[in-house]
Scaffold this motif. Structure first.
Motif, PDB file in Angstrom:
ATOM      1  N   GLY A  66       0.791  -1.222   0.000  1.00 25.91           N
ATOM      2  CA  GLY A  66       0.000   0.000   0.000  1.00 25.91           C
ATOM      3  C   GLY A  66       0.822   1.270   0.000  1.00 25.91           C
ATOM      4  N   GLY A  67       2.139   1.140  -0.173  1.00 29.47           N
ATOM      5  CA  GLY A  67       3.011   2.315  -0.191  1.00 29.47           C
ATOM      6  C   GLY A  67       3.043   2.960  -1.566  1.00 29.47           C
ATOM      7  N   ASN A  68       4.077   3.728  -1.807  1.00 29.39           N
ATOM      8  CA  ASN A  68       4.185   4.464  -3.067  1.00 29.39           C
ATOM      9  C   ASN A  68       4.201   3.513  -4.262  1.00 29.39           C
ATOM     10  N   GLN A  69       3.372   3.812  -5.250  1.00 23.87           N
ATOM     11  CA  GLN A  69       3.231   2.949  -6.427  1.00 23.87           C
ATOM     12  C   GLN A  69       4.154   3.345  -7.578  1.00 23.87           C
ATOM     13  N   MET A  70       4.810   4.491  -7.462  1.00 26.37           N
ATOM     14  CA  MET A  70       5.606   5.008  -8.573  1.00 26.37           C
ATOM     15  C   MET A  70       6.838   4.152  -8.851  1.00 26.37           C
ATOM     16  N   GLY A  71       7.568   3.811  -7.795  1.00 28.45           N
ATOM     17  CA  GLY A  71       8.812   3.072  -7.942  1.00 28.45           C
ATOM     18  C   GLY A  71       9.646   3.237  -6.686  1.00 28.45           C
ATOM     19  N   TYR A  72      10.892   2.824  -6.755  1.00 33.69           N
ATOM     20  CA  TYR A  72      11.750   2.873  -5.575  1.00 33.69           C
ATOM     21  C   TYR A  72      11.971   4.313  -5.114  1.00 33.69           C
ATOM     22  N   GLY A  73      11.691   4.571  -3.831  1.00 34.25           N
ATOM     23  CA  GLY A  73      11.873   5.908  -3.281  1.00 34.25           C
ATOM     24  C   GLY A  73      10.891   6.922  -3.832  1.00 34.25           C
ATOM     25  N   GLY A  74       9.770   6.434  -4.397  1.00 33.95           N
ATOM     26  CA  GLY A  74       8.765   7.349  -4.934  1.00 33.95           C
ATOM     27  C   GLY A  74       9.091   7.880  -6.313  1.00 33.95           C
ATOM     28  N   SER A  75       9.958   7.177  -7.044  1.00 34.18           N
ATOM     29  CA  SER A  75      10.339   7.604  -8.387  1.00 34.18           C
ATOM     30  C   SER A  75      10.547   6.374  -9.269  1.00 34.18           C
ATOM     31  N   MET A  76      10.353   6.560 -10.579  1.00 35.56           N
ATOM     32  CA  MET A  76      10.649   5.470 -11.514  1.00 35.56           C
ATOM     33  C   MET A  76      12.152   5.254 -11.661  1.00 35.56           C
ATOM     34  N   ASN A  77      12.926   6.285 -11.334  1.00 34.41           N
ATOM     35  CA  ASN A  77      14.393   6.210 -11.435  1.00 34.41           C
ATOM     36  C   ASN A  77      14.835   5.763 -12.827  1.00 34.41           C
ATOM     37  N   GLN A  78      14.171   6.299 -13.840  1.00 34.33           N
ATOM     38  CA  GLN A  78      14.498   5.882 -15.203  1.00 34.33           C
ATOM     39  C   GLN A  78      15.829   6.445 -15.648  1.00 34.33           C
ATOM     40  N   VAL A  79      16.640   5.576 -16.214  1.00 30.13           N
ATOM     41  CA  VAL A  79      17.912   5.970 -16.826  1.00 30.13           C
ATOM     42  C   VAL A  79      17.834   5.573 -18.291  1.00 30.13           C
ATOM     43  N   GLY A  80      17.917   6.544 -19.175  1.00 24.82           N
ATOM     44  CA  GLY A  80      17.734   6.285 -20.602  1.00 24.82           C
ATOM     45  C   GLY A  80      16.383   6.830 -21.051  1.00 24.82           C
TER      46      GLY A  80
END
Length: 214
Positions: A66-80
């Motif tokens: 039930g925590g943040n759905q975006m990704g790790y640490g609340g971000s997608m952390n996309q590289v590229g």
């Protein structure tokens, strides 16, 4: 009978306990921040090692609880760029994989081998997606009981960017606020109507009573 000296001692014990609790909380918070930084740093170094791949870093455990759905640490952390687009090898890694890679060299070697294998076979994944009627695809890497599990996600529309998701969430929150506002207005209007109706009924009763008396 409680002596003044005892009260002072009790206060000292409480203050020492509070100070110690704050220190423990501070240390725990610092440790969590350090751990997160080391995991992100390792992830970014991994991305540099495979420069022609677009990566995202997920946290499925937090999302499932039930925590943040975006990704790790609340971000997608996309590289590229162009995540999921045909012609662009795209891999989503769960942070559980990163954590185990940090502590297990053999596991790390296997994961890197799977990443390289995914890059080499990416055209096959794209072809399979086309045959299934999809235009976008990415590879997912997760950890299950110490084993790296590779899967694919196929989609008929582009994968959402972080900015698009944040805007969608903001619009949803705005919609919720507007609904609550309209509900409040409706309740207020209903209260006003009922108050007016009640007042009118009382007036009519008073008029009827006055008429009967005359």
């Amino acid at each position: 009978m409680i002596e003044i000296g005892n009260i002072g001692t009790g206060n000292e014990v409480y203050m020492n306990y509070r100070k110690r609790s704050e220190e423990i909380f501070s240390i725990s918070e610092q440790t969590e921040q350090t751990t997160m930084k080391s995991e992100l740093d390792y992830y970014k170094d991994l991305c540099k090692e495979f420069k022609n791949i677009t990566f995202r870093l997920e946290d499925k455990q937090t999302a499932m609880s039930g925590g943040n759905q975006m990704g790790y640490g609340g971000s997608m952390n996309q590289v590229g760029s162009g995540f999921g687009n045909f012609g662009q090898c795209s891999i989503s890694i769960d942070v559980g994989v990163i954590r185990r890679m940090l502590s297990d060299p053999e596991y790390e070697r296997r994961v890197k081998g799977i990443i390289d294998s995914s890059r080499c076979n990416y055209k096959n994944y794209e072809q399979a997606a086309l045959e299934d009627g999809f235009s976008y695809v990415c590879v997912n890497l997760e950890d299950e009981d110490g084993k790296v599990v590779r899967s694919k996600t196929q989609a008929s529309s582009p994968f959402s960017t972080e900015d698009e998701v944040r805007k969608l969430w903001a619009d949803d929150k705005l919609s919720e606020k507007m609904v609550r506002k309209f509900d409040a207005m409706e309740n207020e209007l209903l209260d006003t109507f009922l108050s007016f109706t009640e007042s009118r009924i009382k007036s009519e009763k008073f008029y009827d009573n006055s008429k009967r008396k005359s």
